[in-house]
Design a protein around this motif. Structure first.
Motif, PDB file in Angstrom:
ATOM      1  N   PRO A 148     -15.665 -23.201 -33.579  1.00 19.00           N
ATOM      2  CA  PRO A 148     -14.191 -23.280 -33.419  1.00 19.00           C
ATOM      3  C   PRO A 148     -13.735 -22.003 -34.427  1.00 19.00           C
ATOM      4  N   LEU A 149     -12.888 -21.293 -33.594  1.00 17.18           N
ATOM      5  CA  LEU A 149     -12.257 -20.230 -34.311  1.00 17.18           C
ATOM      6  C   LEU A 149     -10.828 -20.025 -34.984  1.00 17.18           C
ATOM      7  N   ALA A 150     -10.091 -21.280 -34.635  1.00 13.85           N
ATOM      8  CA  ALA A 150      -8.830 -21.360 -35.169  1.00 13.85           C
ATOM      9  C   ALA A 150      -8.455 -22.060 -36.151  1.00 13.85           C
ATOM     10  N   ASP A 151      -9.753 -22.524 -36.826  1.00 13.04           N
ATOM     11  CA  ASP A 151      -9.746 -23.360 -38.187  1.00 13.04           C
ATOM     12  C   ASP A 151      -9.144 -23.002 -39.374  1.00 13.04           C
ATOM     13  N   ARG A 152      -9.608 -21.613 -39.494  1.00 13.01           N
ATOM     14  CA  ARG A 152      -9.099 -20.795 -40.604  1.00 13.01           C
ATOM     15  C   ARG A 152      -9.553 -19.341 -40.545  1.00 13.01           C
ATOM     16  N   GLY A 153      -8.934 -18.520 -41.441  1.00 10.23           N
ATOM     17  CA  GLY A 153      -9.314 -17.511 -41.536  1.00 10.23           C
ATOM     18  C   GLY A 153      -8.212 -16.572 -40.290  1.00 10.23           C
ATOM     19  N   ARG A 154      -8.411 -15.133 -40.256  1.00 18.32           N
ATOM     20  CA  ARG A 154      -7.423 -14.466 -39.662  1.00 18.32           C
ATOM     21  C   ARG A 154      -7.764 -14.877 -37.983  1.00 18.32           C
ATOM     22  N   PRO A 155      -6.637 -14.759 -37.325  1.00 16.84           N
ATOM     23  CA  PRO A 155      -6.623 -15.096 -35.956  1.00 16.84           C
ATOM     24  C   PRO A 155      -7.589 -14.108 -35.206  1.00 16.84           C
ATOM     25  N   ALA A 156      -8.445 -14.622 -34.338  1.00 20.31           N
ATOM     26  CA  ALA A 156      -9.367 -13.765 -33.462  1.00 20.31           C
ATOM     27  C   ALA A 156      -8.670 -13.501 -31.966  1.00 20.31           C
ATOM     28  N   THR A 157      -8.452 -12.075 -31.805  1.00 23.73           N
ATOM     29  CA  THR A 157      -8.108 -11.660 -30.623  1.00 23.73           C
ATOM     30  C   THR A 157      -9.274 -11.682 -29.541  1.00 23.73           C
ATOM     31  N   VAL A 158      -8.961 -11.729 -28.280  1.00 25.46           N
ATOM     32  CA  VAL A 158     -10.125 -11.528 -27.279  1.00 25.46           C
ATOM     33  C   VAL A 158     -10.829 -10.286 -27.403  1.00 25.46           C
ATOM     34  N   ASP A 159     -10.210  -9.153 -27.686  1.00 26.35           N
ATOM     35  CA  ASP A 159     -10.965  -7.760 -27.765  1.00 26.35           C
ATOM     36  C   ASP A 159     -11.638  -7.944 -29.160  1.00 26.35           C
TER      37      ASP A 159
ATOM     38  N   VAL B  34      -8.066 -16.245 -29.470  1.00 27.36           N
ATOM     39  CA  VAL B  34      -9.507 -16.989 -29.263  1.00 27.36           C
ATOM     40  C   VAL B  34      -9.528 -18.038 -30.206  1.00 27.36           C
ATOM     41  N   THR B  35      -9.752 -19.344 -29.603  1.00 23.02           N
ATOM     42  CA  THR B  35      -9.654 -20.686 -30.565  1.00 23.02           C
ATOM     43  C   THR B  35     -11.243 -21.199 -30.628  1.00 23.02           C
ATOM     44  N   HIS B  36     -12.193 -20.794 -29.583  1.00 28.79           N
ATOM     45  CA  HIS B  36     -13.413 -21.219 -29.335  1.00 28.79           C
ATOM     46  C   HIS B  36     -14.534 -20.071 -29.007  1.00 28.79           C
ATOM     47  N   ALA B  37     -15.524 -20.137 -29.413  1.00 23.58           N
ATOM     48  CA  ALA B  37     -16.508 -19.483 -28.874  1.00 23.58           C
ATOM     49  C   ALA B  37     -17.553 -20.268 -28.437  1.00 23.58           C
ATOM     50  N   VAL B  38     -18.330 -20.062 -27.314  1.00 24.60           N
ATOM     51  CA  VAL B  38     -19.513 -20.941 -26.789  1.00 24.60           C
ATOM     52  C   VAL B  38     -20.727 -20.321 -26.641  1.00 24.60           C
ATOM     53  N   LEU B  39     -21.763 -20.562 -27.132  1.00 25.23           N
ATOM     54  CA  LEU B  39     -23.030 -19.977 -26.846  1.00 25.23           C
ATOM     55  C   LEU B  39     -23.988 -21.003 -26.420  1.00 25.23           C
ATOM     56  N   VAL B  40     -24.602 -20.867 -25.322  1.00 29.20           N
ATOM     57  CA  VAL B  40     -26.008 -21.302 -25.010  1.00 29.20           C
ATOM     58  C   VAL B  40     -27.177 -20.200 -24.858  1.00 29.20           C
ATOM     59  N   LEU B  41     -28.146 -20.762 -25.344  1.00 30.07           N
ATOM     60  CA  LEU B  41     -29.315 -19.837 -25.721  1.00 30.07           C
ATOM     61  C   LEU B  41     -30.556 -20.320 -24.958  1.00 30.07           C
TER      62      LEU B  41
ATOM     63  N   GLU C 269      -6.238 -28.785 -25.231  1.00 28.16           N
ATOM     64  CA  GLU C 269      -6.872 -28.420 -23.947  1.00 28.16           C
ATOM     65  C   GLU C 269      -8.063 -27.314 -24.407  1.00 28.16           C
ATOM     66  N   ALA C 270      -7.590 -26.592 -25.153  1.00 24.89           N
ATOM     67  CA  ALA C 270      -8.798 -25.572 -25.620  1.00 24.89           C
ATOM     68  C   ALA C 270     -10.143 -26.222 -26.276  1.00 24.89           C
ATOM     69  N   GLU C 271      -9.837 -27.405 -26.785  1.00 20.62           N
ATOM     70  CA  GLU C 271     -11.275 -28.007 -27.101  1.00 20.62           C
ATOM     71  C   GLU C 271     -11.528 -28.743 -26.056  1.00 20.62           C
ATOM     72  N   ARG C 272     -11.215 -29.466 -25.241  1.00 19.57           N
ATOM     73  CA  ARG C 272     -12.006 -29.886 -24.094  1.00 19.57           C
ATOM     74  C   ARG C 272     -12.357 -28.792 -23.182  1.00 19.57           C
ATOM     75  N   THR C 273     -11.680 -27.555 -23.176  1.00 23.96           N
ATOM     76  CA  THR C 273     -12.312 -26.789 -22.301  1.00 23.96           C
ATOM     77  C   THR C 273     -13.469 -26.083 -22.787  1.00 23.96           C
ATOM     78  N   ALA C 274     -13.475 -25.985 -23.971  1.00 28.75           N
ATOM     79  CA  ALA C 274     -14.673 -25.436 -24.707  1.00 28.75           C
ATOM     80  C   ALA C 274     -16.281 -26.235 -24.696  1.00 28.75           C
ATOM     81  N   HIS C 275     -15.927 -27.620 -24.718  1.00 30.76           N
ATOM     82  CA  HIS C 275     -17.134 -28.582 -24.566  1.00 30.76           C
ATOM     83  C   HIS C 275     -17.439 -28.712 -23.051  1.00 30.76           C
ATOM     84  N   ALA C 276     -16.278 -28.738 -21.992  1.00 29.55           N
ATOM     85  CA  ALA C 276     -16.732 -28.444 -20.475  1.00 29.55           C
ATOM     86  C   ALA C 276     -17.515 -27.389 -20.380  1.00 29.55           C
TER      87      ALA C 276
END
Length: 516
Positions: free
Chosen positions: A86-97, A184-191, A148-155
């Motif tokens: 999650p990236l929207a919980d605290r700290g400065r907002p994250a842009t797509v770039d 950007v509210t979430h980043a998803v990594l699959v390794l 919706e962002a939370e649901r989308t991240a987990h999907a």
């Protein structure tokens, strides 16, 4: 950092096809936004330029997981490791770039993320091939609101995890970003498990968070997978590996050839079932028993599992293969690679002290703790030499020698017992009323017969057992999980169970109660 290019595509990352997910693929050729649920998707092409390229043999950890992948294929997506940040919980907002630039820096920082498998013509022995430059396709999904962002991240996590990697052509990380508006509210990594183990995945999550928030993750790791491979395949590494395999040979000779020698039922379809218990009582009890007997909580859980397996199969000696992180060296603490390897834990349940009364579960804990330490110290070795040892013993004994019994404590740190008095029997009994059990998953093929995983879920321990239903039918899977809880909660309640009565805990649950 390299320029970030945004392109729209109709193909999602993670199809498992080398043609679709590798560099120079058809990603850029299929245009038009993709819609998953209610979220529009496009692909961001994240370019990177690392400090070097190179080639080396696989590290021992990589070779071990590659052997497991080959045994499990085509169901080897089982080994994929996924995380949502999650990236929207605290700290400065994250842009797509900004988030894309952080992903560029992450791939440039950690060489394992730009290392692919180099296979021989017969796909046998493999090497690691480090690239200096390339482009990582990143899925960008746009959601309407935070829910919706939370649901989308987990999907996205589920989708990107669901297919096997193309090991020779696909980058060993699949990434996605979820945005609401321009944030950007979430980043998803699959390794890919060749690139990271569970600890390495947490290092990546930490570093990505720092790169997004601060633009820097601090000093780079002290070593790299390429350098580690060269060290392990040198003279010092070979000596250490030989010493570890001497422990394995002694353990194999002291234990039964396998923990589950004979099928007991017709296998279900799919053949492998995962049972899962979530227990707040077990979390409190493990911490209390560990503190009272001056051992680790992991040892308490490992011992309980080993005692139940031995009793259920009529063995005096248990052989269990714990997954060992191998991160005691300072140089390996922040290294993103697969360092984990199997250890061999041997426990003679007939050596539980000199008390004249029947030995109990907790009487075994001091012996088990020492056995666990020996297992951890002997968990760095060349898997090719390990295979050769198994083959030599098979030739000598006429039977396959392998426990087919695994234990994986996936917690990065152990939660200590809370301050204050230990929980009372009444408190633990009340907590057991919150225990939940289910069969959350099935699959057709796993290269083991008994695989126990430990994680945390809030204030509870979550214990999952994936087993071959020909050897452990669903009702037995449930009985093992309930037995682990009963053994440890009873010990924390002041009534450690006699070892002679452990088998009674495995009496089958009526089948109608264990349907998936």
């Amino acid at each position: 950092m390299a320029e970030t290019v945004v392109e729209e595509t109709g193909t999602g990352v993670g199809s498992g096809s080398a043609e679709e997910t590798g560099p120079g693929s058809a990603l850029a050729e299929e245009t038009g936004p993709r819609y998953g649920s209610a979220s529009a998707e496009e692909t961001v092409a994240v370019e990177f330029r690392g400090a070097r390229s190179g080639r080396a043999p696989l590290t021992w950890g990589q070779r071990a997981i590659w052997h497991a992948i080959r045994r499990t294929a085509p169901n080897d997506h089982y080994f994929n490791i996924g995380r949502v940040l999650p990236l929207a919980d605290r700290g400065r907002p994250a842009t797509v770039d900004g988030a894309a630039a952080a992903l560029t820096a992450l791939v440039e920082r950690h060489e394992s993320l730009r290392t692919r498998l180099e296979l021989t013509a017969d796909s046998g022995e493999a090497a690691q091939d480090l690239a200096a430059t390339g482009t990582l396709p990143v899925t960008l999904a746009r959601a309407q609101d935070p829910a919706e962002a939370e649901r989308t991240a987990h999907a996205l996590l589920d989708r990107l995890s669901a297919t096997r990697f193309a090991y020779a052509s696909e980058w060993p990380v699949r990434a996605a970003l979820v945005a609401v508006g321009d944030r950007v509210t979430h980043a998803v990594l699959v390794l890919c498990h060749l690139a990271a183990d569970g600890h390495g995945a947490e290092v990546l999550v930490r570093d990505l968070r720092l790169l997004v928030r601060r633009g820097s993750a601090g000093r780079p790791p002290a070593t790299t997978p390429l350098d580690l491979a060269r060290e392990q395949h040198g003279e010092t590494g070979r000596r250490r590996g030989a010493a570890a395999l001497a422990h394995w040979e002694a353990g194999y000779r002291a234990a039964p050839a396998t923990m589950f020698p004979d099928p007991v039922a017709a296998p279900r379809a799919p053949r492998f079932w995962t049972g899962r218990i979530v227990s707040p009582a077990l979390a409190r009890a493990v911490a209390a028993v560990a503190a009272a007997h001056r051992v680790s909580g992991s040892t308490v859980l490992l011992t309980a599992a080993a005692v139940l397996v031995a009793a259920g199969q009529g063995h005096r000696t248990a052989a269990v293969m714990p997954i060992v992180g191998n991160r005691t060296s300072t140089a390996h603490r922040d290294l993103v690679t697969t360092l984990s390897q199997d250890g061999l834990f041997i426990l003679d349940t007939g050596t539980a002290g000199a008390s004249p009364s029947p030995p109990t579960f907790t009487d075994l804990l001091p012996t088990a703790y020492r056995a666990a330490l020996r297992a951890y110290r002997a968990a760095v070795y060349d898997p090719a030499e390990w295979d050769a040892l198994g083959e030599r013993l098979r030739t000598e004994t006429g039977a396959e020698v392998h426990p087919y019994c695994c234990f994986n404590d996936m917690r990065l740190v152990e939660r200590p017992a809370p301050p204050g008095p230990a929980p009372t029997a009444a408190e633990l009994a009340e907590l057991r009323g919150r225990t939940a059990f289910g069969f959350p998953a099935t699959q057709e093929r796993v290269a083991c017969r008994y695989c126990l995983h430990i994680t945390e879920e809030g204030d509870a321990l979550a214990v999952s057992l994936t087993a071959d239903t020909a050897y452990l039918p669903p009702e037995t899977i449930r009985a093992h999980l309930s037995g682990i809880e009963e053994l440890i909660v009873a010990a924390a309640s002041g009534r450690s169970l006699p070892l002679t009565g452990v088998r009674d805990l495995l009496e089958a649950t009526p089948e109608e109660e264990v349907r998936a």
